[in-house]
Design a protein around this motif. Structure first.
Motif, short mmCIF file in Angstrom:
data_model
loop_
_atom_site.label_atom_id
_atom_site.label_comp_id
_atom_site.label_asym_id
_atom_site.label_seq_id
_atom_site.Cartn_x
_atom_site.Cartn_y
_atom_site.Cartn_z
N MET A 206 0.85 -1.22 0.00
CA MET A 206 0.00 0.00 0.00
C MET A 206 0.87 1.26 0.00
SD MET A 206 -3.02 1.09 2.64
CE MET A 206 -4.04 -0.28 2.08
N LYS A 207 1.97 1.24 0.77
CA LYS A 207 2.87 2.40 0.79
C LYS A 207 3.45 2.67 -0.59
CE LYS A 207 4.30 2.15 5.63
NZ LYS A 207 5.44 2.02 6.54
N VAL A 208 3.78 1.61 -1.31
CA VAL A 208 4.34 1.76 -2.66
C VAL A 208 3.32 2.41 -3.57
CG1 VAL A 208 5.23 0.54 -4.66
CG2 VAL A 208 5.90 -0.18 -2.36
N LEU A 209 2.03 2.00 -3.45
CA LEU A 209 0.98 2.57 -4.28
C LEU A 209 0.81 4.06 -4.02
CD1 LEU A 209 -1.36 2.28 -6.25
CD2 LEU A 209 -2.83 1.59 -4.33
N PHE A 210 0.78 4.45 -2.74
CA PHE A 210 0.62 5.86 -2.41
C PHE A 210 1.83 6.67 -2.87
CE2 PHE A 210 -2.55 4.45 0.80
CZ PHE A 210 -3.60 5.21 0.35
N ALA A 211 3.03 6.11 -2.74
CA ALA A 211 4.22 6.81 -3.18
C ALA A 211 4.18 7.07 -4.68
CB ALA A 211 5.48 6.01 -2.81
N ALA A 212 3.74 6.07 -5.45
CA ALA A 212 3.63 6.24 -6.89
C ALA A 212 2.62 7.31 -7.25
CB ALA A 212 3.23 4.91 -7.55
N LEU A 213 1.49 7.35 -6.52
CA LEU A 213 0.47 8.36 -6.77
C LEU A 213 1.00 9.76 -6.50
CD1 LEU A 213 -2.42 9.19 -7.42
CD2 LEU A 213 -3.04 8.74 -5.03
N VAL A 214 1.72 9.94 -5.39
CA VAL A 214 2.27 11.25 -5.04
C VAL A 214 3.28 11.70 -6.07
CG1 VAL A 214 3.66 12.50 -3.35
CG2 VAL A 214 1.81 11.00 -2.59
N VAL A 215 4.17 10.78 -6.52
CA VAL A 215 5.18 11.12 -7.54
C VAL A 215 4.51 11.56 -8.82
CG1 VAL A 215 7.01 10.18 -8.99
CG2 VAL A 215 6.98 9.67 -6.55
N THR A 216 3.44 10.87 -9.23
CA THR A 216 2.72 11.22 -10.46
C THR A 216 2.11 12.61 -10.36
OG1 THR A 216 2.19 8.90 -10.82
CG2 THR A 216 0.90 10.53 -12.04
N LEU A 217 1.49 12.91 -9.21
CA LEU A 217 0.86 14.23 -9.04
C LEU A 217 1.91 15.34 -9.04
CD1 LEU A 217 -1.84 13.38 -6.34
CD2 LEU A 217 -2.20 13.85 -8.77
N LEU A 218 3.05 15.09 -8.39
CA LEU A 218 4.11 16.10 -8.35
C LEU A 218 4.66 16.35 -9.74
CD1 LEU A 218 6.05 15.14 -5.10
CD2 LEU A 218 4.53 17.08 -5.47
N ALA A 219 4.80 15.30 -10.54
CA ALA A 219 5.28 15.46 -11.91
C ALA A 219 4.31 16.30 -12.72
CB ALA A 219 5.48 14.09 -12.57
N GLY A 220 3.00 16.08 -12.54
CA GLY A 220 2.00 16.88 -13.24
C GLY A 220 2.07 18.33 -12.83
N CYS A 221 2.28 18.58 -11.53
CA CYS A 221 2.38 19.97 -11.06
C CYS A 221 3.58 20.67 -11.67
CB CYS A 221 2.47 20.01 -9.54
SG CYS A 221 0.95 19.46 -8.72
N GLU B 8 -4.69 16.44 -2.22
CA GLU B 8 -4.87 16.56 -0.76
C GLU B 8 -5.58 15.34 -0.19
OE1 GLU B 8 -7.00 19.63 2.44
OE2 GLU B 8 -6.96 20.07 0.30
N GLN B 9 -6.63 14.85 -0.91
CA GLN B 9 -7.34 13.67 -0.44
C GLN B 9 -6.45 12.43 -0.47
OE1 GLN B 9 -10.86 13.39 -2.82
NE2 GLN B 9 -11.84 15.20 -1.90
N ALA B 10 -5.60 12.31 -1.49
CA ALA B 10 -4.70 11.15 -1.58
C ALA B 10 -3.74 11.12 -0.39
CB ALA B 10 -3.92 11.19 -2.90
N ILE B 11 -3.20 12.30 -0.05
CA ILE B 11 -2.29 12.36 1.09
C ILE B 11 -3.03 12.02 2.38
CG2 ILE B 11 -0.87 13.93 2.45
CD1 ILE B 11 -0.24 15.42 -0.13
N GLN B 12 -4.27 12.49 2.52
CA GLN B 12 -5.05 12.20 3.72
C GLN B 12 -5.33 10.71 3.85
OE1 GLN B 12 -5.77 14.35 6.04
NE2 GLN B 12 -6.89 12.90 7.31
N ILE B 13 -5.67 10.06 2.72
CA ILE B 13 -5.94 8.62 2.74
C ILE B 13 -4.68 7.84 3.15
CG2 ILE B 13 -6.50 6.64 1.27
CD1 ILE B 13 -8.37 8.47 -0.28
N ARG B 14 -3.52 8.27 2.62
CA ARG B 14 -2.27 7.58 2.96
C ARG B 14 -1.99 7.69 4.46
NH1 ARG B 14 2.64 9.51 3.72
NH2 ARG B 14 2.14 11.52 2.79
N LEU B 15 -2.20 8.89 5.01
CA LEU B 15 -1.95 9.08 6.44
C LEU B 15 -2.89 8.23 7.29
CD1 LEU B 15 -1.39 12.96 6.50
CD2 LEU B 15 0.33 11.16 6.62
N GLU B 16 -4.17 8.17 6.87
CA GLU B 16 -5.12 7.37 7.62
C GLU B 16 -4.77 5.88 7.55
OE1 GLU B 16 -8.91 8.29 6.05
OE2 GLU B 16 -9.02 10.29 6.96
N ALA B 17 -4.30 5.43 6.35
CA ALA B 17 -3.92 4.02 6.21
C ALA B 17 -2.73 3.67 7.10
CB ALA B 17 -3.61 3.71 4.74
N GLU B 18 -1.75 4.57 7.14
CA GLU B 18 -0.58 4.31 7.99
C GLU B 18 -0.97 4.29 9.47
OE1 GLU B 18 2.15 7.34 6.96
OE2 GLU B 18 2.79 6.40 5.07
#
Length: 308
Positions: A1-16, A254-264
């Motif tokens: 799950m951590k790997v999935l969230f990390a990939a999502l964050v990297v993708t969003l940062l690249a788009g920004c 923001e929601q993706a980061i919140q979900i990752r924090l809740e999962a951890e």
């Protein structure tokens, strides 16, 4: 799950980062803008100041909390409008020989373009004053979201300012051309009076063709004005849609980061729940094995019997 969230964050940062690069291209000065008149130079100083504000550096953010920025913008607005009025007055003095209808039309269009430019400059000042008021109410809190909205709004206002400045520049050029044409027409009238032997047929053609040309110019100007108005509304609509997409993207991140924090946090709670149980079971198992081994050790080993 951590790997999935990390990939999502990297993708969003690249788009920004891609969006930021694109925004830098959009905010570049148009190559055709070359100030020569005093009003253009004054407007250039306003645009340079706005570009400095858009950097949102620490110095800019400190100055935005005071009235310094809005006061300097007010001075630049007054200077620009003063130079525009002076240049327009200079051109109006040269429009005497023009037909009254043509002169009134050019003056009306120029006043409308001037009013749009002044409104754009005042909108920039109003938005910065609003930011100052909002930032003061959030002292001690994070203002990243507030600065993001300010940057997006300033980008939109800057594009509108550049567009209306170019429109005013074109209309002033048209105004100047009309003044030049009127002066030439006045010279032509004097020439007609001094040269009675001028070709009567040519004079009649000019007399008949001039009103038709003025009417055609008026129709063409009205059509251009309508087309420009439609194009302006379409561009504003596209800007609004782009801003909405940017806001939606920020909310998703923001929601993706919140979900990752809740999962951890949930994973940590599960570990805290089951870790003592596992350790207790291991301890009981070790104790059971030791008891069985102790019991086996107390049982005497039977001696082998002898066969007779």
């Amino acid at each position: 799950m951590k790997v999935l969230f990390a990939a999502l964050v990297v993708t969003l940062l690249a788009g920004c980062q891609a969006d930021v690069a694109e925004e830098m291209k959009l905010t570049q000065e148009p190559a055709e803008w070359q100030p020569s008149q005093p009003w253009e130079q004054a407007l250039g100083r306003f645009r340079d100041y706005l570009r400095w504000v858009q950097t949102l550096s620490n110095k800019v953010q400190d100055d935005l909390l005071s009235t310094q920025v809005t006061e300097e913008l007010t001075a630049l607005i007054e200077e620009t409008m003063k130079e525009v009025k002076a240049y327009r007055k200079e051109l109006e003095e040269q429009l005497g020989p023009l037909a009254q209808e043509t002169q009134e039309r050019l003056t009306k269009e120029l006043q409308a373009a001037q009013a749009r430019l002044q409104s754009d400059m005042e909108d920039v000042r109003t938005r910065l004053a609003q930011y100052r008021s909002e930032a003061r109410t959030m002292l001690g809190q994070s203002t990243d979201d507030l600065r993001g909205r300010l940057f997006a709004h300033l980008r939109k206002l800057r594009k509108r300012l550049l567009r209306d400045a170019e429109d005013l520049q074109k209309r002033l050029a048209l105004y100047q051309a009309g003044a030049r044409e009127g002066a030439e027409r006045g010279v032509g009238t004097i020439r007609e009076r001094l040269l009675p032997l001028m070709d009567q047929g040519r004079l009649r053609a000019i007399t008949i063709g001039q009103p038709l040309r003025e009417r055609a110019e008026a129709w063409g100007q009205q059509l251009r004005g309508r087309l420009e108005s439609l194009g302006t509304r379409a561009r504003d609509r596209l800007d609004d849609m782009r801003d909405q997409m940017e806001e939606l993207k920020a909310k998703v991140e923001e929601q993706a980061i919140q979900i990752r924090l809740e999962a951890e946090a949930f994973q940590a709670r599960l570990k805290n729940w089951f870790q003592p149980l596992v350790e207790n079971m291991q301890s009981q198992w070790v104790g059971l094995v030791e008891k069985m081994q102790s019991t086996l050790d107390t049982i005497p080993t039977p001696e082998p019997s002898e066969n007779h």
